[in-house]
Design an enzyme around this catalytic site. Structure first.
Site, mmCIF file in Angstrom:
data_model
loop_
_atom_site.group_PDB
_atom_site.id
_atom_site.type_symbol
_atom_site.label_atom_id
_atom_site.label_comp_id
_atom_site.label_asym_id
_atom_site.label_seq_id
_atom_site.Cartn_x
_atom_site.Cartn_y
_atom_site.Cartn_z
ATOM 1 N N ASN A 176 0.814 -1.221 0.000
ATOM 2 C CA ASN A 176 0.000 0.000 0.000
ATOM 3 C C ASN A 176 0.846 1.269 0.000
ATOM 4 O O ASN A 176 0.309 2.372 0.156
ATOM 5 C CB ASN A 176 -0.916 0.013 1.226
ATOM 6 C CG ASN A 176 -1.984 -1.056 1.169
ATOM 7 O OD1 ASN A 176 -2.460 -1.410 0.106
ATOM 8 N ND2 ASN A 176 -2.360 -1.582 2.331
ATOM 9 N N HIS A 195 -14.666 -0.686 5.987
ATOM 10 C CA HIS A 195 -13.570 -1.460 6.575
ATOM 11 C C HIS A 195 -13.995 -2.146 7.869
ATOM 12 O O HIS A 195 -14.856 -1.665 8.600
ATOM 13 C CB HIS A 195 -12.390 -0.526 6.843
ATOM 14 C CG HIS A 195 -11.125 -1.242 7.185
ATOM 15 N ND1 HIS A 195 -10.741 -1.492 8.493
ATOM 16 C CD2 HIS A 195 -10.152 -1.782 6.401
ATOM 17 C CE1 HIS A 195 -9.593 -2.133 8.487
ATOM 18 N NE2 HIS A 195 -9.218 -2.327 7.237
ATOM 19 N N GLU A 204 -15.998 4.924 3.285
ATOM 20 C CA GLU A 204 -14.587 5.119 2.953
ATOM 21 C C GLU A 204 -14.489 6.068 1.766
ATOM 22 O O GLU A 204 -15.446 6.221 1.000
ATOM 23 C CB GLU A 204 -13.924 3.783 2.600
ATOM 24 C CG GLU A 204 -13.863 2.793 3.756
ATOM 25 C CD GLU A 204 -13.094 1.525 3.403
ATOM 26 O OE1 GLU A 204 -11.981 1.639 2.851
ATOM 27 O OE2 GLU A 204 -13.605 0.433 3.675
ATOM 28 N N SER A 261 -10.987 -0.273 0.257
ATOM 29 C CA SER A 261 -9.717 -0.984 0.325
ATOM 30 C C SER A 261 -9.682 -2.263 -0.482
ATOM 31 O O SER A 261 -8.611 -2.695 -0.913
ATOM 32 C CB SER A 261 -9.369 -1.295 1.779
ATOM 33 O OG SER A 261 -10.384 -2.095 2.378
#
Length: 383
Positions: free
Chosen positions: A47, A133, A175, A179
């Protein structure tokens, strides 16, 4: 059922579902390469989107901070752990992102847990995108507030949830860039609906901060939205670790007085805060890095268009290749590893059942030949 039986049954079920998790031992890694088990791989699971984790200025910032303040904070920030480096970083973040205050946390998980743990009370409700998340959903499920999920990136689904009566306050959670799917939330629409319902919006922008928006200010800045609560994390584009909550002055004071996550946790090392100030400077000056990252993303998407697996529709650094079943995803990951490409397979419960995938992450550190090597390995595996 005894503890031993319960544990044994859970482990057996995990093995049987091809969902067994292992932690690979990494000998050495950069953003671009990874060494493990005597082999060198091209790294597509990091990441570290801008490649800052080994940037000389970031490393020097940590070293100088350690020389000045030591390796650890030594106490909670409410005792003696709050160093001038922490204060300087908080001020810089608040000014950069246009908020009154910033509060540092040891991780993004801790920040999300702290926000929901403190704010949610009986008769309140938390309306969360269903793909939020785990740190957000886990905290909400254990909150005395009522948790309701709305369909992923669907303002009309949120509107239906908001239309239901509520005796308390409303917190909408999403978010900036998701992700596991890599897609962006429609923040402007979500913010407007939340405002009309007199609620607060919490945006976790872990994967947007540093990567999108002017100077890398993130998803909210890019979409012209200022949520009441913004969480940014430093383990992705900043190349370090930790997180911050951005909010107004009164809310910040409330957290400082009542948040157990802040009061009873040792503060992040001052050396880390110094490294993050150096990383922030690189992020702010990182237009060339962001441009290079976008070029790498487009190169990969062009080359992957003819693959038999579904490449999810996203122009972010997260490029999920949807495979389906766990065993198939693991087999494809192993095939790529044999070709020298490290790409982790993501399986339930991290993603919904039947949507196991390769979570390919691209960075500014990748060279064109790295992208081509991955594409060649994927096409070979498809043949």
């Amino acid at each position: 059922m005894s503890w031993q039986q319960r544990i044994g049954q859970a482990l057996a079920e995990r093995r049987a579902s091809d969902g067994w998790r292992q932690r690979p031992v990494i000998d050495q890694q950069t953003t671009r390469t990874l060494h493990s088990g005597g082999r060198c791989y091209t790294h597509f699971s990091s990441n570290d989107y801008l490649g800052l984790t080994r940037h000389p200025a970031v490393i020097a910032g940590w070293q100088q901070g350690a020389e000045q303040a030591g390796a650890g904070a030594g106490a909670s920030g409410h005792v003696t752990g709050y160093h001038r480096q922490h204060a300087a970083l908080e001020e810089a973040l608040a000014n950069w992102l246009g908020y009154d205050r910033a509060l540092l946390f040891i991780s993004g998980f801790a920040a999300n847990q702290a926000v929901i743990h403190l704010l949610g009370e009986k008769n309140d409700r938390i309306l969360a995108d269903r793909l939020s998340h785990a740190s957000l959903l886990d905290a909400a499920s254990h909150s005395p507030a009522q948790l309701r999920r709305f369909s992923h990136n669907a303002p009309e689904s949120l509107a239906a949830r908001l239309a239901a009566p509520c005796d308390g306050e409303t917190l909408v959670v999403t978010e900036g860039i998701f992700s596991m799917d890599g897609d962006s939330a429609p923040l402007a629409a979500l913010a407007e609906q939340t405002r009309q319902a007199r609620g607060w919006l919490l945006v976790d922008d872990a994967h947007g901060i540093g990567v999108v928006g002017e100077q890398g200010r993130g998803s909210c800045w890019q979409q012209g939205v200022k949520p009441e609560l913004l969480v940014v994390t430093f383990g992705k584009a900043f190349g370090v670790s930790g997180a911050a909550l951005l909010c107004d002055a009164t809310t910040a004071d409330y957290f400082l007085q009542f948040s157990r996550h802040l009061i009873y946790s040792t503060a992040m090392p001052a050396a880390q805060a110094a490294a993050l100030q150096a990383a922030l400077h690189q992020v702010q000056q990182g237009d060339e890095l962001r441009q290079r990252l976008q070029q790498n993303i487009q190169r990969f998407r062009r080359g992957a268009a003819s693959l038999p697996w579904q490449l999810m529709n996203t122009d972010s650094a997260i490029q999920p290749l949807l495979v389906g079943e766990n065993a198939q995803a693991m087999a494809l990951s192993a095939r790529l590893a044999a070709a020298g490409c490290w790409v982790s397979a993501i399986r339930p419960p991290t993603v919904p059942p039947g949507t196991a995938r390769l979570r390919i992450t691209l960075t500014a550190a990748h060279q064109p030949e790295d992208i081509d090597r991955l594409l060649e390995a994927l096409h070979d595996a498809a043949g």
